[in-house]
Design a protein around this motif. Sequence first.
Motif, mmCIF file in Angstrom:
data_model
loop_
_atom_site.group_PDB
_atom_site.id
_atom_site.type_symbol
_atom_site.label_atom_id
_atom_site.label_comp_id
_atom_site.label_asym_id
_atom_site.label_seq_id
_atom_site.Cartn_x
_atom_site.Cartn_y
_atom_site.Cartn_z
ATOM 1 N N PRO A 112 12.302 1.745 -38.099
ATOM 2 C CA PRO A 112 13.161 2.701 -37.379
ATOM 3 C C PRO A 112 13.150 4.101 -37.983
ATOM 4 N N ASP A 113 13.134 4.220 -39.324
ATOM 5 C CA ASP A 113 13.101 5.552 -39.943
ATOM 6 C C ASP A 113 11.797 6.271 -39.626
ATOM 7 N N THR A 114 10.692 5.524 -39.582
ATOM 8 C CA THR A 114 9.398 6.125 -39.227
ATOM 9 C C THR A 114 9.449 6.649 -37.792
ATOM 10 N N LEU A 115 10.040 5.850 -36.898
ATOM 11 C CA LEU A 115 10.104 6.257 -35.490
ATOM 12 C C LEU A 115 11.026 7.455 -35.304
ATOM 13 N N ILE A 116 12.059 7.582 -36.147
ATOM 14 C CA ILE A 116 12.895 8.779 -36.108
ATOM 15 C C ILE A 116 12.060 10.008 -36.464
ATOM 16 N N SER A 117 11.188 9.868 -37.484
ATOM 17 C CA SER A 117 10.317 10.980 -37.858
ATOM 18 C C SER A 117 9.350 11.336 -36.737
ATOM 19 N N LEU A 123 3.882 12.023 -28.761
ATOM 20 C CA LEU A 123 4.771 11.519 -29.807
ATOM 21 C C LEU A 123 6.040 10.897 -29.215
ATOM 22 N N TYR A 124 6.594 11.534 -28.197
ATOM 23 C CA TYR A 124 7.775 10.946 -27.538
ATOM 24 C C TYR A 124 7.456 9.541 -27.035
ATOM 25 N N GLU A 125 6.322 9.410 -26.368
ATOM 26 C CA GLU A 125 5.951 8.118 -25.790
ATOM 27 C C GLU A 125 5.664 7.082 -26.874
ATOM 28 N N ARG A 126 5.085 7.520 -28.003
ATOM 29 C CA ARG A 126 4.866 6.588 -29.115
ATOM 30 C C ARG A 126 6.211 6.096 -29.679
ATOM 31 N N ALA A 127 7.141 7.034 -29.877
ATOM 32 C CA ALA A 127 8.447 6.658 -30.414
ATOM 33 C C ALA A 127 9.168 5.703 -29.459
ATOM 34 N N LEU A 128 9.114 5.999 -28.165
ATOM 35 C CA LEU A 128 9.803 5.151 -27.185
ATOM 36 C C LEU A 128 9.183 3.759 -27.146
ATOM 37 N N GLU A 129 7.854 3.693 -27.109
ATOM 38 C CA GLU A 129 7.182 2.384 -27.051
ATOM 39 C C GLU A 129 7.512 1.565 -28.298
ATOM 40 N N GLY A 130 7.557 2.210 -29.457
ATOM 41 C CA GLY A 130 7.884 1.507 -30.694
ATOM 42 C C GLY A 130 9.315 0.994 -30.706
ATOM 43 N N TYR A 131 10.251 1.815 -30.288
ATOM 44 C CA TYR A 131 11.653 1.394 -30.263
ATOM 45 C C TYR A 131 11.873 0.262 -29.267
#
Length: 782
Positions: free
Chosen positions: A554-559, A579-587
């Motif tokens: 989660p901290d990585t995805l916040i970054s 980057l937005y789409e990477r963060a969303l897919e990961g979360y």
Amino acid sequence: MGKTALAIQYAHAYADFYPGGRWLVGCAGISTLVQAIRSLDSDLGIQFTDEEKLDETRAAKRVLSVLQQKAEDGAKARAGEKKPPEPKVLLILDNVDAPALLQPPGTDLISGRRWLHAIVTTRLNPEALGADQALHCHLPVDELPEEDAIRLIESWQPMGLFLNDMERNAALGIARLLGGFTLAIEVAAVYLADSRGRVTCSALLQRLEKQGVDPVGRETKSGIRHAEKLISATLTPTLETLETRENFVLTLAALLPPDAIVLPWLKATAAKKYPEFATDAEPGYIDPWLSIINHLLGLRLLQALDWTDDGKTLRICRMHRLVQTVVRQSTGDAQNPLLLVLVEIASERAEFLCNEEGWLDWNNRWEIHPLGQLALHLLDDGKDEEIAAYLASVVATLLHNLGDWEGAQLLDVRALEARERVLGAEHPDTLLGMSNLATLLHNKGEHEKAQPLFERALEVQERVLGLEHPDTLWSVNKLAAYFCSNGNFEKAHHLLDRAQEACERILGSEHPDTLYSVNILAALFHNKGDHEKALSLYERALEARERVLGSEHPDTLISVNNLAKLFHDKGEFEKAQTLYERALEGYERVLGPEHPNTLMIVDDLAVFFYNKGEFEKAQPLYERVLEARERVLGSEHPDTLLNISNLATLLHNKGDHEKALSLHERALEARERVLGSEHPDTLMSVSNLAGLFHDKGEFEKAQPLYERALEARERVLGPEHPSTLLSMSNLAGLFHDKGEFEKAQPLYERALEARERVLGVEHPSTKIVRRNLEILFDTIRQ
């Protein structure tokens, strides 16, 4: 059956008559009706405004208005039934012990409200209450008439009949000896039934007479103690019939709050001593745990209170307070080790709910309020205050996450008081509690209360633990984050430089606390418009977190998300979207589609499309987040209200002014009520509504709202906070459009000077104000 149980049974039996719900208010120790009604705020999800917090009558009227709305909405929802109910709400005022609560002028608050029915339970007699027979119906359930008492005992006899007249006369003797005290008579009746003829009414009467039960009147100061004596006399024979395991479970139940006996906790605790309770019996076999609970329910020692949503499993019971007192007195010091085990299990449940797995499963959240009741119960008892304070602190965090800030604050305050008393004002746990309370007050917008707590915690840690202790450095980071969010970049920068240098030297350059400091410093440069410094720090934090924590932590995805926001603000949309789409897919994969952090990313992606002018892509994302937050967090949670505001702004820019106006007004009304009239989010809604009126050309409606936002932001956030400077520019723009150039010019100039000094001459916001001022000068010259 006790008076509370009778009132609850009525509420269940006549539930269909009250489409607005049935609400139980514990009134013991409460002296006014206003206080009693006001106490329903957390059950109704109400968060009072600053004005309501200062005026209890105003707050109580707010509660009544919400109850009336529930009555009307409930009746409307059932309007199609063959016999639709009238809009009604039932209020049970339980255990009233102050006569003034039921006397004028206090009762004027509910007088004439035809949608409201009230049932009052009390030990006081009509004379003490000053009851008006023309206005009140008094049912003395604690003192049964002799014939009713005899019928109650007879109803529990084999076949519902006495064996002979001798038994009937003995039952009459029992009723007279017990003074018609309902609960004592019922306990005696249930005991006789459970004996299955082995004990007769005559034998029980002889035993009670031998014990010396004295039917003195209970209208004296010693009345409550005498009631305990009567219950003890009649309950003792029942307790003597319990087998060892049943007695053990009942002893455990008596340690919990009387209205929050949570059976899963009870079962887990009992299984420590009796392992056979740990697993459910196979189909067709008797389950030892359920057998015991059902027997205690049958003996009326426990009463069913709350079931699972499917109605199949009982999960919360209650115990009459007098029964609880007698059981606790009978076990004495043997309770202490049991209480520690029980609280340990409850604390484990609270910790589980704080973890991702527990929090994400909505079905677990029913335990949160019983956990809070247990924490307050332990703190009120004054036993094991250190453990109680820990539990209160954990539950406060859960309530904070739910948006129940008033409930969280009560627990945080009580936990802090207990820790200061037991551990001392400078103990690390006390300072942690102080920091938690400060964070809560910060989120509530009560900055003048939050900042001194942050600073006090840091000052003590520096003195007691040292300038470079990890706890001290964490508090430095927290205070820096507080200053950064409030726009006080200079103080934030000074603290972050100190924290980052010390964390790198002591903890290492890749320790999570060090990377947190790096991330906050990057956010500071980002907010100031220094994108190159922000980029370097964001990339450093992301690279280290990927290597140390993993690509989907989660901290990585916040970054990842922070870096996406930076590219977004720099206008590098292609990089930002990736980057937005990477963060969303990961979360979505790691935390699930409805985790708060996932919804935050969806919201950020919606803002991204909105700023690009791609409204058709942004709107369904806003609507997805709003639907999820309304369902998971509630319609008045601050995050939900933020989404309503964002969706309103999108509709505003699409030109759908009527829908936008409705949503802006809804957000403003709720924020004023939930957060207070001067919370930053409330002032954002004021400014948004002003902007809508401005764009519609309704300048006279826009101006007072712009002025209100500017005045409050200057006072609450400071004259150089970015939001204050935005309000200054907005008001200048309105005067410009109205042709009042002499009013517009000084506001533009003041906003430009402050932005150049605070944000820098090249910050995008600075450039916008400079351009607006140039346009104004051009207009004046023409």
